[in-house]
Motif scaffolding. Sequence first.
Motif, PDB file in Angstrom:
ATOM      1  N   UNK A  37     104.990 -37.696  59.093  1.00  0.00           N
ATOM      2  CA  UNK A  37     105.311 -36.797  60.200  1.00  0.00           C
ATOM      3  C   UNK A  37     104.023 -36.261  60.844  1.00  0.00           C
ATOM      4  N   UNK A  38     104.132 -35.850  62.085  1.00  0.00           N
ATOM      5  CA  UNK A  38     102.963 -35.361  62.809  1.00  0.00           C
ATOM      6  C   UNK A  38     103.188 -33.920  63.248  1.00  0.00           C
ATOM      7  N   UNK A  39     102.085 -33.226  63.487  1.00  0.00           N
ATOM      8  CA  UNK A  39     102.120 -31.872  64.020  1.00  0.00           C
ATOM      9  C   UNK A  39     101.191 -31.826  65.222  1.00  0.00           C
ATOM     10  N   UNK A  40     101.704 -31.313  66.322  1.00  0.00           N
ATOM     11  CA  UNK A  40     100.928 -31.193  67.553  1.00  0.00           C
ATOM     12  C   UNK A  40     100.673 -29.720  67.839  1.00  0.00           C
ATOM     13  N   UNK A  41      99.437 -29.405  68.123  1.00  0.00           N
ATOM     14  CA  UNK A  41      99.053 -28.021  68.382  1.00  0.00           C
ATOM     15  C   UNK A  41      98.223 -27.941  69.656  1.00  0.00           C
ATOM     16  N   UNK A  42      98.390 -26.861  70.417  1.00  0.00           N
ATOM     17  CA  UNK A  42      97.532 -26.545  71.555  1.00  0.00           C
ATOM     18  C   UNK A  42      96.999 -25.140  71.341  1.00  0.00           C
ATOM     19  N   UNK A  43      95.712 -25.034  71.094  1.00  0.00           N
ATOM     20  CA  UNK A  43      95.096 -23.762  70.741  1.00  0.00           C
ATOM     21  C   UNK A  43      94.026 -23.413  71.774  1.00  0.00           C
ATOM     22  N   UNK A  44      94.052 -22.173  72.246  1.00  0.00           N
ATOM     23  CA  UNK A  44      93.054 -21.687  73.205  1.00  0.00           C
ATOM     24  C   UNK A  44      92.193 -20.616  72.558  1.00  0.00           C
ATOM     25  N   UNK A  45      90.886 -20.760  72.686  1.00  0.00           N
ATOM     26  CA  UNK A  45      89.945 -19.767  72.187  1.00  0.00           C
ATOM     27  C   UNK A  45      89.019 -19.353  73.329  1.00  0.00           C
ATOM     28  N   UNK A  46      88.645 -18.082  73.345  1.00  0.00           N
ATOM     29  CA  UNK A  46      87.765 -17.544  74.385  1.00  0.00           C
ATOM     30  C   UNK A  46      86.550 -16.887  73.749  1.00  0.00           C
ATOM     31  N   UNK A  47      85.381 -17.199  74.285  1.00  0.00           N
ATOM     32  CA  UNK A  47      84.131 -16.589  73.829  1.00  0.00           C
ATOM     33  C   UNK A  47      83.568 -15.751  74.971  1.00  0.00           C
ATOM     34  N   UNK A  48      83.249 -14.495  74.688  1.00  0.00           N
ATOM     35  CA  UNK A  48      82.732 -13.587  75.703  1.00  0.00           C
ATOM     36  C   UNK A  48      81.206 -13.554  75.678  1.00  0.00           C
ATOM     37  N   UNK A  49      80.621 -13.392  76.852  1.00  0.00           N
ATOM     38  CA  UNK A  49      79.163 -13.306  76.952  1.00  0.00           C
ATOM     39  C   UNK A  49      78.795 -12.506  78.195  1.00  0.00           C
ATOM     40  N   UNK A  50      77.564 -12.006  78.211  1.00  0.00           N
ATOM     41  CA  UNK A  50      77.097 -11.254  79.361  1.00  0.00           C
ATOM     42  C   UNK A  50      76.861 -12.200  80.540  1.00  0.00           C
ATOM     43  N   UNK A  51      77.305 -11.833  81.729  1.00  0.00           N
ATOM     44  CA  UNK A  51      77.056 -12.680  82.902  1.00  0.00           C
ATOM     45  C   UNK A  51      75.602 -12.594  83.342  1.00  0.00           C
ATOM     46  N   UNK A  52      75.119 -13.672  83.936  1.00  0.00           N
ATOM     47  CA  UNK A  52      73.761 -13.658  84.487  1.00  0.00           C
ATOM     48  C   UNK A  52      73.739 -14.032  85.965  1.00  0.00           C
ATOM     49  N   UNK A  53      74.930 -14.132  86.566  1.00  0.00           N
ATOM     50  CA  UNK A  53      75.054 -14.434  87.988  1.00  0.00           C
ATOM     51  C   UNK A  53      76.041 -13.449  88.619  1.00  0.00           C
TER      52      UNK A  53
END
Length: 235
Positions: free
Chosen positions: A29-45
């Motif tokens: 059997x198979x398992x399908x996943x869709x995972x979203x991750x966000x990394x925050x950082x200081x803008x330079x523009x």
Amino acid sequence: MIRTVLSLAAASLAMPAAAAEVQVTSQGPVVELAVTETVKAKPDIADVSAGVTTQAATAVEAMRANAAAMDRVVQRIRSLGIAPADIQTTGINLGAQYDYDQQTQRQVFRGYQASNRVSVTLRDVKRTGPVLDALVAAGATDIGGPSFSIDDDTAPRAQARQAAFRKAQAQATEYARWAGYNGVRLLSIDEAVNPVRPMPYAEARAASMDAKSTPVEPGLVGTSVTVAVTFEMTR
């Protein structure tokens, strides 16, 4: 965001390749996943925009007055050390203006209105407030922005990608164990990079910013990566 699909029968999964379609067959059997991750950082523009609007009796007069006013704004931008490549005209408009006469219930022509707008990219976000003030002082009648971003988001994108894949792999392994299997085998992976977006950030303004300038808080921007993976459950 997590999307899970469990298949209790053997499945045949297609993986795209540059020259041909490759078929990967799973025995379990198979398992399908869709995972979203966000990394925050200081803008330079920081991207801002400035516009000038003028009115006159004729179209020619309106355009001439607008050109002179916008030239002063552009010259001020250049005097601030902004590179020519970071200054771009984004819109020039000219149109007739009318007033509505309530007594006659007719439109009454009152002249022409011309507008011109430029966008400016600032590569030092601490200058955003002073630059906005300088544009208004130079004659800008319409200010837009700022919009913050990261010039090179390769590093935060890689961090988000790694975090998303590790989470997906860990979750797939959990599903496998709950179903009585020992582990998982990767069958396919797909990635989608989402645009950066502003994030709340509580840091105070930089001390070097002129206290009299327009206060601007750059905050944080987030780089998001969505990883869609398919694992086969293995014994």
